[in-house]
Design a protein around this motif. Structure first.
Motif, mmCIF file in Angstrom:
data_model
loop_
_atom_site.group_PDB
_atom_site.id
_atom_site.type_symbol
_atom_site.label_atom_id
_atom_site.label_comp_id
_atom_site.label_asym_id
_atom_site.label_seq_id
_atom_site.Cartn_x
_atom_site.Cartn_y
_atom_site.Cartn_z
ATOM 1 N N VAL A 41 -5.495 3.461 31.283
ATOM 2 C CA VAL A 41 -5.837 4.676 31.637
ATOM 3 C C VAL A 41 -6.687 4.902 30.553
ATOM 4 N N LYS A 42 -6.655 4.984 29.269
ATOM 5 C CA LYS A 42 -7.546 5.363 28.076
ATOM 6 C C LYS A 42 -8.647 4.441 28.182
ATOM 7 N N VAL A 43 -8.668 3.242 28.367
ATOM 8 C CA VAL A 43 -9.804 2.320 28.574
ATOM 9 C C VAL A 43 -10.742 2.914 29.549
ATOM 10 N N GLY A 45 -6.382 13.643 25.226
ATOM 11 C CA GLY A 45 -6.962 14.869 24.966
ATOM 12 C C GLY A 45 -8.409 15.027 24.340
ATOM 13 N N ALA A 46 -8.479 14.413 23.688
ATOM 14 C CA ALA A 46 -9.924 14.209 22.763
ATOM 15 C C ALA A 46 -10.873 13.535 23.774
ATOM 16 N N LEU A 47 -10.632 12.781 24.612
ATOM 17 C CA LEU A 47 -11.546 12.082 25.466
ATOM 18 C C LEU A 47 -11.781 13.227 26.500
ATOM 19 N N ASN A 48 -11.077 13.914 27.095
ATOM 20 C CA ASN A 48 -10.940 14.774 28.068
ATOM 21 C C ASN A 48 -12.012 15.875 27.569
ATOM 22 N N LEU A 53 -11.340 4.650 37.816
ATOM 23 C CA LEU A 53 -11.709 5.096 36.579
ATOM 24 C C LEU A 53 -11.121 6.503 36.256
ATOM 25 N N ASP A 54 -10.186 6.866 36.572
ATOM 26 C CA ASP A 54 -9.484 8.144 36.607
ATOM 27 C C ASP A 54 -7.969 8.255 36.654
ATOM 28 N N LYS A 55 -7.499 9.295 36.787
ATOM 29 C CA LYS A 55 -5.897 9.325 36.543
ATOM 30 C C LYS A 55 -5.189 8.829 37.672
ATOM 31 N N ASP A 56 -5.982 8.423 38.863
ATOM 32 C CA ASP A 56 -5.115 7.519 39.523
ATOM 33 C C ASP A 56 -4.471 6.158 39.032
#
Ligand code: TMP
Ligand code: ASP
Length: 237
Positions: free
Chosen positions: A222-224, A47-50, A210-213
């Protein structure tokens, strides 16, 4: 500005009222969902990254003449935003074919499209967010013809700005989804978020996703990947 009662909870964010009736607090959640929430997960810190990624991109777009709901970021995962009535459309722009487009029309994954393709989907989970054309929008009273023109033009401008920004960062902006809302004066503002949850980014050299895929397809890390997108956005070289 303090959070008051919860106004709305979506899959990726919660919206809270504030003491000012024209302002809301948008809190980005760590939850991840895909396929209309049939697949669920969570990544601590997502959440913080987004929130950071979306803030940077909305500021970039504002600088380039796109009106947005963002007022300011007030914590790691919270933004103060203008209250809008969301127009129930997911406006998708595609530069490279992948995802639902390849399946629906049997286009080879990775095909660079001859022009940026704009699509409208009805934001309705019960119906599975169906694809709409302009006449469906008029029929369902979702938006007037003039409003649709504004939405489409804004989405295309956003694509032009972001595609070139990300190219300089070594990322192909494959496709993305944006949402718009109307403020109390009837202005159409870019709302919601722009993040690796709502965009597809492929590394220009390796095509790494580099995304939700990475979550949708169970690739992992995912987070990386989201951290990599943020690092590239913040990289001034
Ligand atoms: P699609 O290929 O699954 O139709 O997705 C197109 C783009 O829209 C992609 O960047 C992911 C984004 N998207 C969302 O943000 N929310 C959604 O619910 C869906 C289906 C796609
Ligand atoms: N956001 C949608 C969901 O949660 C679909 C997706 O992004 O793939 O189900």
């Amino acid at each position: 500005m303090k959070k008051k009662e919860l106004l709305y909870e979506g899959k990726g964010k919660r919206l809270f009222k504030t003491a000012d009736e024209n302002l809301l607090i948008s809190e980005f959640k760590d939850d991840l969902t895909a396929f209309n929430a049939q697949k669920k997960g969570s990544e601590k810190g997502k959440g913080a990254l987004n929130c950071k990624i979306s803030t940077e991109l909305f500021k970039l777009l504002e600088k380039n003449g796109i009106k947005t709901h963002l007022v300011e970021t007030i914590s790691d995962n919270e933004q103060l935003v203008k209250k809008v009535d969301i127009i129930p459309l997911e406006v998708v722009v595609r530069n490279i074919a992948t995802g639902s487009l390849t399946k629906r029309l049997n286009i080879k994954d990775g095909t660079v499209l001859p022009f940026s393709l704009l699509e409208l989907y009805f934001k309705d989970d019960d119906l599975g967010d169906p694809l709409l054309n302009d006449e469906h929008c008029t029929l369902l009273n979702i938006a007037s013809k003039d409003e649709l023109e504004v939405l489409k033009n804004e989405a295309k401008k956003i694509n032009t700005i972001l595609k070139s920004f990300f190219k300089d960062k070594g990322l192909n902006l494959v496709d993305f989804k944006v949402e718009f809302g109307k403020d109390k004066d009837g202005n159409i503002l870019l709302s919601d978020e722009i993040s690796p949850d709502s965009c597809r980014f492929w590394d220009i050299n390796t095509n790494e996703k580099l995304d939700k895929d990475r979550f949708r397809e169970g690739i992992g890390n995912v987070k990386v990947a989201y951290e990599e997108v943020l690092a590239r956005i913040l990289d001034n070289n």
